[in-house]
Motif scaffolding. Structure first.
Motif, PDB file in Angstrom:
ATOM      1  N   ARG A 180      31.451  29.052  29.986  1.00  0.00           N
ATOM      2  CA  ARG A 180      30.776  30.254  30.468  1.00  0.00           C
ATOM      3  C   ARG A 180      30.816  30.343  31.982  1.00  0.00           C
ATOM      4  O   ARG A 180      30.945  31.416  32.574  1.00  0.00           O
ATOM      5  CB  ARG A 180      29.322  30.243  29.964  1.00  0.00           C
ATOM      6  N   THR A 210      34.114  31.538  32.957  1.00  0.00           N
ATOM      7  CA  THR A 210      34.277  32.972  32.651  1.00  0.00           C
ATOM      8  C   THR A 210      33.615  33.831  33.691  1.00  0.00           C
ATOM      9  O   THR A 210      34.121  34.871  34.121  1.00  0.00           O
ATOM     10  CB  THR A 210      33.716  33.272  31.266  1.00  0.00           C
ATOM     11  N   ALA A 211      32.437  33.404  34.148  1.00  0.00           N
ATOM     12  CA  ALA A 211      31.727  34.175  35.175  1.00  0.00           C
ATOM     13  C   ALA A 211      32.523  34.216  36.450  1.00  0.00           C
ATOM     14  O   ALA A 211      32.608  35.231  37.145  1.00  0.00           O
ATOM     15  CB  ALA A 211      30.336  33.565  35.402  1.00  0.00           C
ATOM     16  N   ARG A 255      35.406  36.592  36.112  1.00  0.00           N
ATOM     17  CA  ARG A 255      34.958  37.983  36.199  1.00  0.00           C
ATOM     18  C   ARG A 255      34.748  38.384  37.645  1.00  0.00           C
ATOM     19  O   ARG A 255      35.065  39.505  38.082  1.00  0.00           O
ATOM     20  CB  ARG A 255      33.680  38.172  35.406  1.00  0.00           C
ATOM     21  N   THR A 256      34.181  37.446  38.426  1.00  0.00           N
ATOM     22  CA  THR A 256      33.934  37.751  39.851  1.00  0.00           C
ATOM     23  C   THR A 256      35.239  37.972  40.583  1.00  0.00           C
ATOM     24  O   THR A 256      35.401  38.892  41.405  1.00  0.00           O
ATOM     25  CB  THR A 256      33.166  36.603  40.490  1.00  0.00           C
ATOM     26  N   LEU A 296      38.112  38.898  39.282  1.00  0.00           N
ATOM     27  CA  LEU A 296      38.714  40.165  38.825  1.00  0.00           C
ATOM     28  C   LEU A 296      38.045  41.358  39.486  1.00  0.00           C
ATOM     29  O   LEU A 296      38.697  42.350  39.871  1.00  0.00           O
ATOM     30  CB  LEU A 296      38.669  40.273  37.321  1.00  0.00           C
ATOM     31  N   ALA A 297      36.717  41.295  39.649  1.00  0.00           N
ATOM     32  CA  ALA A 297      36.003  42.418  40.278  1.00  0.00           C
ATOM     33  C   ALA A 297      36.423  42.566  41.722  1.00  0.00           C
ATOM     34  O   ALA A 297      36.645  43.667  42.238  1.00  0.00           O
ATOM     35  CB  ALA A 297      34.483  42.190  40.156  1.00  0.00           C
TER      36      ALA A 297
END
Length: 316
Positions: free
Chosen positions: A22, A25-26, A29-30, A32-33
């Motif tokens: 997890r 994954t976080a 995501r950061t 990618l943002a």
């Protein structure tokens, strides 16, 4: 991670491996943002740069392109605008400059004015000194002798024959080209003084046989009557004399007879001209005999106009 997940974890403890996944994954995501934000900024910068270049090209075209009568190109459609994402697309979408109109043809020089036609030359006025007005008693031969011109040429200039009559008041040319008929002429000037005596003019071509009609016989009164040639023979003559005054037609009738011609005198015979000459007026038969070396068979005689001489023609 929301509150439910926390409560769930409190109730059910999450394995360590799951926690690590997890966390990764976080982070992903950061990342990618952040990449999406950077991509958006880059796209915005490229779009702004393309818009700026399109504006510069349009302004340069507006300054360089001349005004023409052609209608402006229609505005680009929404789809074309949406697809202009690069400078190359912006340049392609700009309208092409209109062709320069051809230079106006030079005006043709005005046609030269035609030169006016020259006025026709005026016809020369007739020469009054070359004419003569006939008076009573005149003959063509007398007029020709008076003015020193050839009688035959004068006859031809007036369209007259040897036996053509002339009348008082008739205007005759003294010289000029031969014509078929007499032409009108202005009034003649005063006659010139009588010229000095001149020899008889050369005879004109004559017909094969020339005929002389004798009007009668008698003395001087018959000759003076102007009725035609008269058989007038002096008492001491040895030949036949045919006599006529020059002003009665004798000069016109006799002056054209040449040596060698054949002359027919009805009632008297046919003869050949053997000689021509002139004697004083008045004269004697001895003068005539001296001209011919004797007396020919027939003698034609008439006065030479304007002189004190007589023309004599011998026939044998």
């Amino acid at each position: 991670m929301d509150q439910n997940e926390l409560n769930h974890e409190d109730k059910y403890p999450v394995p360590t491996t799951t926690k690590k996944l997890r966390g990764k994954t976080a982070k992903l995501r950061t990342i990618l943002a952040a990449g999406a934000v950077a991509t958006a900024i880059a796209v915005t910068a490229v779009a702004y740069s393309a818009s700026a270049q399109t504006s510069q090209v349009s302004e340069a075209h507006a300054v360089a392109a001349p005004e023409t009568d052609k209608p402006a190109d229609p505005p680009a459609t929404a789809s074309a605008t949406a697809g202009a994402g690069t400078p190359e697309a912006a340049v392609a979408a700009a309208p092409e400059p209109a062709p320069q109109p051809p230079a106006a043809a030079a005006e043709a020089p005005p046609a030269a004015e035609a030169a006016p036609a020259p006025a026709p030359a005026a016809a020369p006025a007739p020469d009054a000194s070359n004419t003569y007005t006939v008076v009573a008693g005149d003959t063509v031969g007398a007029i020709a002798a008076r003015f020193g011109v050839d009688m035959n040429a004068m006859l031809a200039a007036n369209g007259l024959g040897v036996y053509s009559p002339i009348v008082p008041g008739q205007v005759l040319k003294l010289t000029g080209p031969a014509i078929a008929a007499p032409a009108a002429a202005p009034a003649a000037a005063a006659p010139a003084p009588d010229p000095a005596p001149a020899p008889a003019p050369a005879p004109a071509p004559a017909p094969a046989v020339r005929t002389i009609y004798v009007a009668g016989s008698g003395g001087q009164s018959m000759v003076d009557a102007c009725i035609g040639p008269i058989h007038f023979t002096p008492t001491d003559a040895y030949a036949l004399f045919i006599t006529e005054h020059d002003f009665c037609g004798g000069w016109a009738r006799f002056s054209g007879i040449g040596v060698g011609e054949t002359v027919s005198i009805p009632g008297y015979g046919t003869y050949t001209v053997s000689g021509r000459g002139q004697v004083p007026n008045p004269g004697t038969t001895n003068n005539v005999s001296a001209v011919f070396g004797g007396f020919p068979r027939v003698i034609l005689q008439t006065c030479i106009p304007g002189t004190n001489q007589m023309l004599v023609i011998g026939l044998n």
